[in-house]
Design a protein around this motif. Structure first.
Motif, PDB file in Angstrom:
ATOM      1  N   TYR A   1      53.763 -34.036   8.317  1.00 20.24           N
ATOM      2  CA  TYR A   1      53.369 -35.420   8.469  1.00 20.24           C
ATOM      3  C   TYR A   1      52.018 -35.608   7.767  1.00 20.24           C
ATOM      4  CZ  TYR A   1      56.717 -37.080  11.989  1.00 20.24           C
ATOM      5  OH  TYR A   1      57.845 -37.507  12.634  1.00 20.24           O
TER       6      TYR A   1
ATOM      7  N   THR B   1      54.464 -29.572  11.549  1.00 22.02           N
ATOM      8  CA  THR B   1      55.128 -29.790  12.835  1.00 22.02           C
ATOM      9  C   THR B   1      56.359 -28.908  12.952  1.00 22.02           C
ATOM     10  OG1 THR B   1      56.516 -31.586  11.981  1.00 22.02           O
ATOM     11  CG2 THR B   1      54.382 -32.201  12.897  1.00 22.02           C
TER      12      THR B   1
ATOM     13  N   GLY C   1      60.007 -28.548  15.569  1.00 27.90           N
ATOM     14  CA  GLY C   1      60.748 -29.130  16.678  1.00 27.90           C
ATOM     15  C   GLY C   1      62.237 -28.906  16.560  1.00 27.90           C
ATOM     16  N   GLU C   2      62.992 -29.745  17.286  1.00 25.98           N
ATOM     17  CA  GLU C   2      64.433 -29.576  17.348  1.00 25.98           C
ATOM     18  C   GLU C   2      65.154 -30.217  16.168  1.00 25.98           C
ATOM     19  OE1 GLU C   2      64.704 -26.952  20.007  1.00 25.98           O
ATOM     20  OE2 GLU C   2      66.591 -27.945  19.489  1.00 25.98           O
TER      21      GLU C   2
ATOM     22  N   THR D   1      62.936 -36.171  14.901  1.00 24.15           N
ATOM     23  CA  THR D   1      62.109 -36.175  16.113  1.00 24.15           C
ATOM     24  C   THR D   1      61.000 -35.137  16.043  1.00 24.15           C
ATOM     25  OG1 THR D   1      63.628 -34.664  17.235  1.00 24.15           O
ATOM     26  CG2 THR D   1      64.012 -37.031  17.522  1.00 24.15           C
TER      27      THR D   1
ATOM     28  N   ALA E   1      58.004 -35.458  15.412  1.00 23.76           N
ATOM     29  CA  ALA E   1      56.750 -35.927  16.007  1.00 23.76           C
ATOM     30  C   ALA E   1      56.625 -35.532  17.468  1.00 23.76           C
ATOM     31  CB  ALA E   1      56.642 -37.436  15.867  1.00 23.76           C
ATOM     32  N   LEU E   2      57.751 -35.223  18.114  1.00 23.67           N
ATOM     33  CA  LEU E   2      57.741 -34.852  19.531  1.00 23.67           C
ATOM     34  C   LEU E   2      57.508 -33.361  19.734  1.00 23.67           C
ATOM     35  CD1 LEU E   2      60.843 -36.943  20.701  1.00 23.67           C
ATOM     36  CD2 LEU E   2      58.421 -37.586  20.772  1.00 23.67           C
ATOM     37  N   GLY E   3      57.447 -32.599  18.650  1.00 22.65           N
ATOM     38  CA  GLY E   3      57.320 -31.150  18.762  1.00 22.65           C
ATOM     39  C   GLY E   3      55.887 -30.669  18.713  1.00 22.65           C
ATOM     40  N   SER E   4      55.718 -29.456  18.216  1.00 20.35           N
ATOM     41  CA  SER E   4      54.391 -28.843  18.126  1.00 20.35           C
ATOM     42  C   SER E   4      53.684 -29.293  16.846  1.00 20.35           C
ATOM     43  CB  SER E   4      54.516 -27.316  18.112  1.00 20.35           C
ATOM     44  OG  SER E   4      55.168 -26.862  19.276  1.00 20.35           O
ATOM     45  N   TRP E   5      52.366 -29.392  16.930  1.00 20.10           N
ATOM     46  CA  TRP E   5      51.553 -29.846  15.799  1.00 20.10           C
ATOM     47  C   TRP E   5      50.433 -28.858  15.502  1.00 20.10           C
ATOM     48  CZ3 TRP E   5      51.491 -34.853  13.278  1.00 20.10           C
ATOM     49  CH2 TRP E   5      52.540 -35.687  13.673  1.00 20.10           C
TER      50      TRP E   5
END
Length: 118
Positions: free
Chosen positions: A36, A95, A97-98, A102, A104-108
């Protein structure tokens, strides 16, 4: 998973940079990873994403210029950025994630600054 970005810096328009994201875990088990970016006063934007199977997604603004890749053996995610433009100036975040949509909903990670001068 902990993510640490590196590779940002100050470059001139038309030049290239490669961002790296080192993961503390085994990224081969991570379904999706991505990059991102956010510039001051602008909304956060998903620049590129890559699935565990290698499928990729790019924002229209970077298609043909940026390439995302993952090296599972090194637990590292990359973003090769060519033909950089001043509008690419932003903080870039890794990032995990799944699913790509999505992420943005995971680890950063903590982010790495990219500045492109004209």
């Amino acid at each position: 998973v902990q993510l640490v970005e590196s590779g940002g810096g100050l470059v001139q328009a038309g030049e290239s940079l490669r961002l790296s994201c080192a993961a503390s875990g085994i990224i081969a088990s991570i379904n999706a990873m991505g990059w991102y970016r956010q510039a001051p006063g602008k909304e956060r934007e998903l620049v590129a994403g890559i699935s565990r199977g290698g499928s990729t997604h790019y924002a229209d603004s970077v298609k043909g210029r940026f390439t995302i890749s993952r090296d599972n053996a090194k637990n590292t995610l990359y973003l090769q950025m060519n033909s950089l433009k001043p509008e690419d100036t932003a903080m870039y975040y890794c990032t995990a994630g799944e699913f790509i949509p999505t992420l943005a909903l995971g680890s950063w990670g903590q982010g790495t600054q990219v500045t492109v001068s004209s």
